[in-house]
Motif scaffolding. Structure first.
Motif, PDB file in Angstrom:
ATOM      1  N   GLU A 483       0.841  -1.194   0.000  1.00 38.65           N
ATOM      2  CA  GLU A 483       0.000   0.000   0.000  1.00 38.65           C
ATOM      3  C   GLU A 483       0.878   1.246   0.000  1.00 38.65           C
ATOM      4  OE1 GLU A 483      -4.197   1.379   1.998  1.00 38.65           O
ATOM      5  OE2 GLU A 483      -2.946  -0.059   3.048  1.00 38.65           O
ATOM      6  N   GLY A 484       0.748   2.049  -1.025  1.00 38.53           N
ATOM      7  CA  GLY A 484       1.529   3.271  -1.121  1.00 38.53           C
ATOM      8  C   GLY A 484       2.849   3.117  -1.837  1.00 38.53           C
ATOM      9  N   SER A 486       5.466   2.438  -4.960  1.00 39.47           N
ATOM     10  CA  SER A 486       5.452   2.818  -6.373  1.00 39.47           C
ATOM     11  C   SER A 486       6.537   2.047  -7.121  1.00 39.47           C
ATOM     12  CB  SER A 486       5.713   4.320  -6.522  1.00 39.47           C
ATOM     13  OG  SER A 486       7.047   4.632  -6.135  1.00 39.47           O
TER      14      SER A 486
END
Length: 514
Positions: A483-484, A486
């Motif tokens: 989650e979060g 990249s």
């Protein structure tokens, strides 16, 4: 302008399968024409008919407007048609030049002796035409996969090919090598060579192709301009439906039991002090560049390769795994990135492949096979995983890549493995089949199975993982909560060399759920 190749109303059947139904295709000189479709759509079959590997049942093939018969690969080569298969057909102990001209070597001394000088000179001329810096005398086995691919192209050009068919040419190449391949393709275009490019990678096709022809279920769907057609439109034409790209929800798994823990694994210079934990119901993504050591870690844990040092703990107990049989007894399954070589007996039927890891359960008095029970089990998994096959008696080699992958998954489910390593689970399969594999992985995790997913596709890692481990040059350089995270975060860790400092590692792994 008369097309270089025209295919009309082509039919081809195999036992129990209608592979092509009135298929169509057209190729112009100096064009890169992409051929797309889901696995089993008929792309490779169509090109194998064009290259003389299969005989057509019906239909017409024209070269520059003239109808031709192509009964063999040799006949195709005489017409200027060459195919480069996904699995390269080279002999590692021979030189590049010898591979290119094998069976056609120049001779001297009244044809009794091989003229090595002329052989190397001819190969060097082709390499120069391709703008390729390669010694014709180098043994092919010492070359990278990318350079071997270039030797295959050179071999095709040595037949003065006007039509070059490339089947998944970038499957094992990195970005730099893909750029090198594309440069050669563009050079060939300027010389008027027509190139058929089969690939599932739409971003590549957008960059290199002029037109795209889409097939579905053995039939022609349509041909579109690459530049003016959106990716969504191409995908919709391929699968006959729209696909929703949904990110896996990332639940809090910190309270779940640790089912696998490895501590300080070490093997030569390919695995260097690797430690991680895997929890029940978790998908742990393993990211990294080619050669980072991800596959080596999976194979070592599975017992396929020996370890020099380190500890493996399964469900809280230290274990010794000296062979894959030991791993399977502990409930660990491994789906190799090379499913045809290590995951399947392609000459055997679907049912035999599914029950192979647990065959002892289907023996009566340890001698006789319980055939009915085998068939019932196989059919159960065929239904459960939606494997497309005429029957459980179909030979696996006749099935598409996506369905072959499902059979590998089925065999480990039949063995009731709790810990599963998926090594490049969607390599070589289309977007529709990928979606099905993704749904299956999510279902398995929801059932409580623990999964390590090794993938070179960063969007896939980000979409599927609950947590991401990143490797570089044999080391685990960091872990990220999915989650979060990249692609940039992953690439930063995937390119961190051995000079990595403790502070950098701590910063990169902050927030890890281990």
């Amino acid at each position: 302008m008369t097309p270089l190749v025209t295919i009309r109303d082509l039919d081809k059947s195999f036992p129990g399968v209608k592979a092509l139904k009135k298929a169509r295709f057209e190729l112009l000189s100096g064009e890169v024409h992409a051929l797309m479709g889901e696995n089993g759509a008929g792309k490779s079959t169509l090109m194998k008919v064009l290259s003389g590997i299969y005989r057509k049942d019906a239909g017409e093939i024209c070269i520059e407007g003239v109808p031709v018969d192509i009964p063999s690969p040799r006949a195709a080569q005489d017409l200027g048609i060459s195919i480069i298969h996904q699995e390269l057909n080279l002999m590692n102990d021979l030189t590049a030049a010898q591979n290119i001209y094998i069976g056609r070597e120049p001779k001297r001394a009244m044809g009794l002796l091989l003229d090595e000088e002329a052989l190397n000179r001819a190969a060097a001329e082709i390499f120069e035409r391709m703008h390729l810096k390669l010694d014709p005398r180098v043994e092919v086995g010492k070359l990278t996969v990318a350079k071997q691919q270039m030797v295959e192209i050179a071999k095709a050009l040595s037949f003065r090919s006007r039509v070059l068919i490339m089947d998944e040419p970038t499957a094992a190449l990195n970005n730099a090598e893909i750029g090198e391949l594309f440069s050669i393709i563009r050079k060939l275009k300027t010389e008027g060579v027509g190139i058929v490019y089969i690939s599932h990678k739409i971003d590549e096709l957008k960059e290199i192709s002029d037109r795209v022809t889409i097939m579905r279920d053995g039939e022609y769907v349509g041909t579109v301009s690459t530049a003016t057609t959106s990716v969504d439109t191409i995908i919709s034409m391929m699968v006959g439906r729209s696909l929703t790209e949904t990110k896996t929800e990332v639940p809090d798994l910190s309270s779940h039991d640790v089912v696998l823990e490895v501590r300080n694994l070490h093997r030569s210079n390919v695995i260097l002090d690797v430690s991680f934990k895997l929890r029940k119901g978790e998908i742990l993504g393993f990211a990294g560049l080619m050669g980072a050591g991800r596959t080596e870690v999976a194979r070592a844990i599975f017992g396929a390769d020996p370890l020099d040092d380190g500890e493996i703990i399964v469900r809280g107990k230290p274990v010794t795994i000296r062979s894959p049989q030991d791993a399977v007894r502990l409930g660990i399954g491994y789906l190799s990135e090379d499913r045809k070589r290590f995951g399947l007996a392609t000459g055997m039927d679907v049912a035999a492949n599914i029950v192979m890891p647990c065959l002892s359960r289907f023996l009566s008095k340890n001698i006789f096979l319980k055939t009915r029970a085998i068939r019932e089990t196989a059919r159960s998994y065929i239904r459960q995983l939606r494997i497309k096959t005429p029957s459980d008696a179909q030979e696996v080699r006749f099935l598409s890549g996506g369905n072959q992958q499902k059979i590998v998954i089925a065999k480990w489910l039949a063995r009731d493995c709790e810990i599963l390593f998926f090594d490049e689970p969607t390599r070589g399969i289309d977007v529709g089949a990928k979606n099905e594999i993704y749904k299956l992985l999510n279902t398995l995790a929801a059932q409580g199975r623990a999964i390590v997913m090794i993938s070179s596709e960063l969007p896939e890692i980000l979409r599927m993982s609950h947590r991401i481990a990143v490797m570089c040059e044999g080391r685990l350089t960091g872990e990220l909560p999915a989650e979060g995270a990249s692609q940039e975060d992953i690439m930063r860790l995937a390119t961190q060399r051995h000079s990595l400092t403790t502070n950098t590692l701590n910063a990169a792994t902050r927030g890890s759920t281990t």
